[in-house]
Write a protein that holds these residues in place. Structure first.
Motif, PDB file in Angstrom:
ATOM      1  N   ALA A  97       0.811  -1.215   0.000  1.00 27.62           N
ATOM      2  CA  ALA A  97       0.000   0.000   0.000  1.00 27.62           C
ATOM      3  C   ALA A  97       0.846   1.267   0.000  1.00 27.62           C
ATOM      4  CB  ALA A  97      -0.942  -0.009   1.204  1.00 27.62           C
ATOM      5  N   GLY A  98       1.887   1.304   0.839  1.00 27.53           N
ATOM      6  CA  GLY A  98       2.708   2.511   0.914  1.00 27.53           C
ATOM      7  C   GLY A  98       3.381   2.833  -0.398  1.00 27.53           C
ATOM      8  N   ALA A  99       3.956   1.816  -1.052  1.00 35.33           N
ATOM      9  CA  ALA A  99       4.628   2.032  -2.332  1.00 35.33           C
ATOM     10  C   ALA A  99       3.634   2.451  -3.404  1.00 35.33           C
ATOM     11  CB  ALA A  99       5.366   0.762  -2.752  1.00 35.33           C
ATOM     12  N   ALA A 100       2.448   1.820  -3.416  1.00 34.95           N
ATOM     13  CA  ALA A 100       1.431   2.180  -4.408  1.00 34.95           C
ATOM     14  C   ALA A 100       0.995   3.625  -4.244  1.00 34.95           C
ATOM     15  CB  ALA A 100       0.233   1.236  -4.275  1.00 34.95           C
ATOM     16  N   LEU A 101       0.771   4.057  -3.005  1.00 39.99           N
ATOM     17  CA  LEU A 101       0.379   5.443  -2.757  1.00 39.99           C
ATOM     18  C   LEU A 101       1.492   6.402  -3.159  1.00 39.99           C
ATOM     19  CD1 LEU A 101      -1.384   5.021   0.692  1.00 39.99           C
ATOM     20  CD2 LEU A 101      -2.476   5.674  -1.451  1.00 39.99           C
ATOM     21  N   CYS A 102       2.729   6.005  -2.887  1.00 41.01           N
ATOM     22  CA  CYS A 102       3.867   6.851  -3.220  1.00 41.01           C
ATOM     23  C   CYS A 102       3.972   7.051  -4.731  1.00 41.01           C
ATOM     24  CB  CYS A 102       5.141   6.215  -2.683  1.00 41.01           C
ATOM     25  SG  CYS A 102       6.631   7.190  -2.928  1.00 41.01           S
ATOM     26  N   VAL A 103       3.852   5.952  -5.489  1.00 43.08           N
ATOM     27  CA  VAL A 103       3.941   6.049  -6.948  1.00 43.08           C
ATOM     28  C   VAL A 103       2.788   6.875  -7.495  1.00 43.08           C
ATOM     29  CG1 VAL A 103       3.749   4.713  -9.082  1.00 43.08           C
ATOM     30  CG2 VAL A 103       5.265   3.931  -7.257  1.00 43.08           C
ATOM     31  N   ALA A 104       1.566   6.614  -7.024  1.00 49.61           N
ATOM     32  CA  ALA A 104       0.417   7.371  -7.511  1.00 49.61           C
ATOM     33  C   ALA A 104       0.555   8.860  -7.195  1.00 49.61           C
ATOM     34  CB  ALA A 104      -0.870   6.815  -6.908  1.00 49.61           C
ATOM     35  N   THR A 105       1.105   9.175  -6.023  1.00 48.80           N
ATOM     36  CA  THR A 105       1.333  10.577  -5.667  1.00 48.80           C
ATOM     37  C   THR A 105       2.347  11.211  -6.608  1.00 48.80           C
ATOM     38  OG1 THR A 105       0.810  10.158  -3.347  1.00 48.80           O
ATOM     39  CG2 THR A 105       2.110  12.116  -3.823  1.00 48.80           C
ATOM     40  N   GLY A 106       3.412  10.468  -6.965  1.00 44.95           N
ATOM     41  CA  GLY A 106       4.380  10.983  -7.928  1.00 44.95           C
ATOM     42  C   GLY A 106       3.751  11.232  -9.279  1.00 44.95           C
ATOM     43  N   VAL A 107       2.919  10.292  -9.728  1.00 46.62           N
ATOM     44  CA  VAL A 107       2.231  10.484 -11.007  1.00 46.62           C
ATOM     45  C   VAL A 107       1.360  11.734 -10.948  1.00 46.62           C
ATOM     46  CG1 VAL A 107       0.508   9.512 -12.582  1.00 46.62           C
ATOM     47  CG2 VAL A 107       2.276   8.028 -11.606  1.00 46.62           C
ATOM     48  N   LEU A 108       0.662  11.933  -9.844  1.00 46.61           N
ATOM     49  CA  LEU A 108      -0.206  13.111  -9.722  1.00 46.61           C
ATOM     50  C   LEU A 108       0.594  14.408  -9.697  1.00 46.61           C
ATOM     51  CD1 LEU A 108      -2.835  11.693  -7.239  1.00 46.61           C
ATOM     52  CD2 LEU A 108      -3.312  12.552  -9.549  1.00 46.61           C
ATOM     53  N   ARG A 109       1.784  14.382  -9.130  1.00 45.50           N
ATOM     54  CA  ARG A 109       2.625  15.589  -9.174  1.00 45.50           C
ATOM     55  C   ARG A 109       2.971  15.932 -10.628  1.00 45.50           C
ATOM     56  NH1 ARG A 109       4.377  17.550  -4.436  1.00 45.50           N
ATOM     57  NH2 ARG A 109       4.254  16.189  -2.601  1.00 45.50           N
ATOM     58  N   ALA A 110       3.314  14.919 -11.408  1.00 47.24           N
ATOM     59  CA  ALA A 110       3.591  15.154 -12.827  1.00 47.24           C
ATOM     60  C   ALA A 110       2.336  15.642 -13.542  1.00 47.24           C
ATOM     61  CB  ALA A 110       4.115  13.870 -13.472  1.00 47.24           C
ATOM     62  N   VAL A 111       1.200  15.052 -13.219  1.00 49.07           N
ATOM     63  CA  VAL A 111      -0.058  15.424 -13.860  1.00 49.07           C
ATOM     64  C   VAL A 111      -0.458  16.858 -13.496  1.00 49.07           C
ATOM     65  CG1 VAL A 111      -2.543  14.914 -13.898  1.00 49.07           C
ATOM     66  CG2 VAL A 111      -0.876  13.060 -14.118  1.00 49.07           C
ATOM     67  N   GLU A 112      -0.178  17.268 -12.265  1.00 47.09           N
ATOM     68  CA  GLU A 112      -0.443  18.660 -11.886  1.00 47.09           C
ATOM     69  C   GLU A 112       0.292  19.620 -12.818  1.00 47.09           C
ATOM     70  OE1 GLU A 112      -0.734  19.872  -7.555  1.00 47.09           O
ATOM     71  OE2 GLU A 112       0.120  17.852  -7.318  1.00 47.09           O
ATOM     72  N   HIS A 113       1.529  19.291 -13.143  1.00 44.48           N
ATOM     73  CA  HIS A 113       2.299  20.142 -14.059  1.00 44.48           C
ATOM     74  C   HIS A 113       1.659  20.154 -15.442  1.00 44.48           C
ATOM     75  CE1 HIS A 113       5.572  22.051 -16.194  1.00 44.48           C
ATOM     76  NE2 HIS A 113       5.662  20.985 -16.995  1.00 44.48           N
ATOM     77  N   LEU A 114       1.284  18.967 -15.931  1.00 43.99           N
ATOM     78  CA  LEU A 114       0.637  18.901 -17.241  1.00 43.99           C
ATOM     79  C   LEU A 114      -0.595  19.793 -17.277  1.00 43.99           C
ATOM     80  CD1 LEU A 114       2.548  16.437 -17.653  1.00 43.99           C
ATOM     81  CD2 LEU A 114       0.602  15.237 -18.656  1.00 43.99           C
TER      82      LEU A 114
END
Length: 266
Positions: A97-114
């Motif tokens: 769970a922790g790793a999945a949340l971490c990766v999804a949060t990273g993806v969302l940071r990139a998506v925020e920029h997009l």
């Protein structure tokens, strides 16, 4: 990003794939290892798609988005990111769970920029998320592939009204031909998080879900604390999803803070 008129010399080239008139390869350019897309055809639609992808990639600049180093009318040159894709990691084993949340949060940071740049990705999936060094961590995320993206900055959208995307990760409104709604990307991140936790997407019959034949979603994976975010992101109605990538990221971070004593990022 450097814009050249003539093709750049790529040394020690190794072809990875050829698809749709575009060849992907790894090689060396100006002393660094690079990933290169080369347009092999003069077919007008393929040429437009290639220019479209290059135009969008050229306008992005974020640590979690693979940058476009250089382009010519028939080449797109990116830095090579060692470590493989998120899909390769998930195929080995679903993430804690922790790793999945971490990766999804990273993806969302990139998506925020997009989204701040007026770009909707429209093909967010584990195959389009590289993990630098193979690490399932937010800071290792590197987002790629803008061939299906929509940009408000471009005068025309060559994919306007189409159903382009990957069915298992495509929002229902995107399937209907609606483009440029950032909430479509949030649906896709919800599916990506589900996939990280379960090892597969939520709808076995994705097309049946998209056309409204059924609502047969697999049981929500991971700890119960994650379920409200998953449930909201996977709503058929965009209005019922998180309003922004930042809002969804904040919800995941809050969930992580709740789970922190019992979960690990790795």
């Amino acid at each position: 990003m450097q814009d050249f008129r003539v093709a750049q010399t790529i040394e020690r080239r190794r072809v990875l794939a050829t698809r749709g008139g575009v060849q992907s390869e790894v090689g060396e350019w100006r002393g660094q290892t690079v990933f290169v897309k080369t347009l092999l055809t003069a077919e007008p639609e393929a040429t437009l798609r290639f220019a479209h992808e290059g135009g969008i990639a050229a306008g992005l600049s974020h640590p979690l988005v693979v940058p476009l180093l250089a382009r010519t009318p028939r080449q797109l040159i990116f830095p090579f990111v060692p470590g493989g894709t998120l899909r390769e990691v998930i195929e080995a084993s679903p993430l804690p769970a922790g790793a999945a949340l971490c990766v999804a949060t990273g993806v969302l940071r990139a998506v925020e920029h997009l989204h701040a740049c007026g770009v909707t990705h429209h093909d967010l999936k584990p195959e389009n998320v590289l993990l630098h060094g193979g690490r399932a961590r937010g800071d290792a995320v590197r987002l790629i592939d803008f061939g299906m993206s929509h940009s408000r900055a471009l005068g025309t959208d060559i994919h306007d009204g189409t159903r382009m995307g990957t069915p298992h990760f495509m929002a229902p409104e995107q399937f209907r031909g609606v483009r440029g709604d950032p909430r479509s990307d949030l649906y896709s991140v919800g599916v990506l998080l589900f996939d990280c936790l379960a090892g597969s997407p939520p709808y076995e019959d994705a097309l049946g879900w998209l056309v409204g034949i059924h609502e047969d979603c697999a049981p929500l994976p991971g700890p119960p604390e994650v379920h409200p975010v998953l449930r909201a992101a996977l709503q058929r109605d965009p209005e019922a999803r998180p309003a922004t990538a930042g809002e969804m990221r904040a919800a995941l971070e809050k969930t992580w803070n709740t789970l922190r004593p019992a979960a690990a990022w790795d």
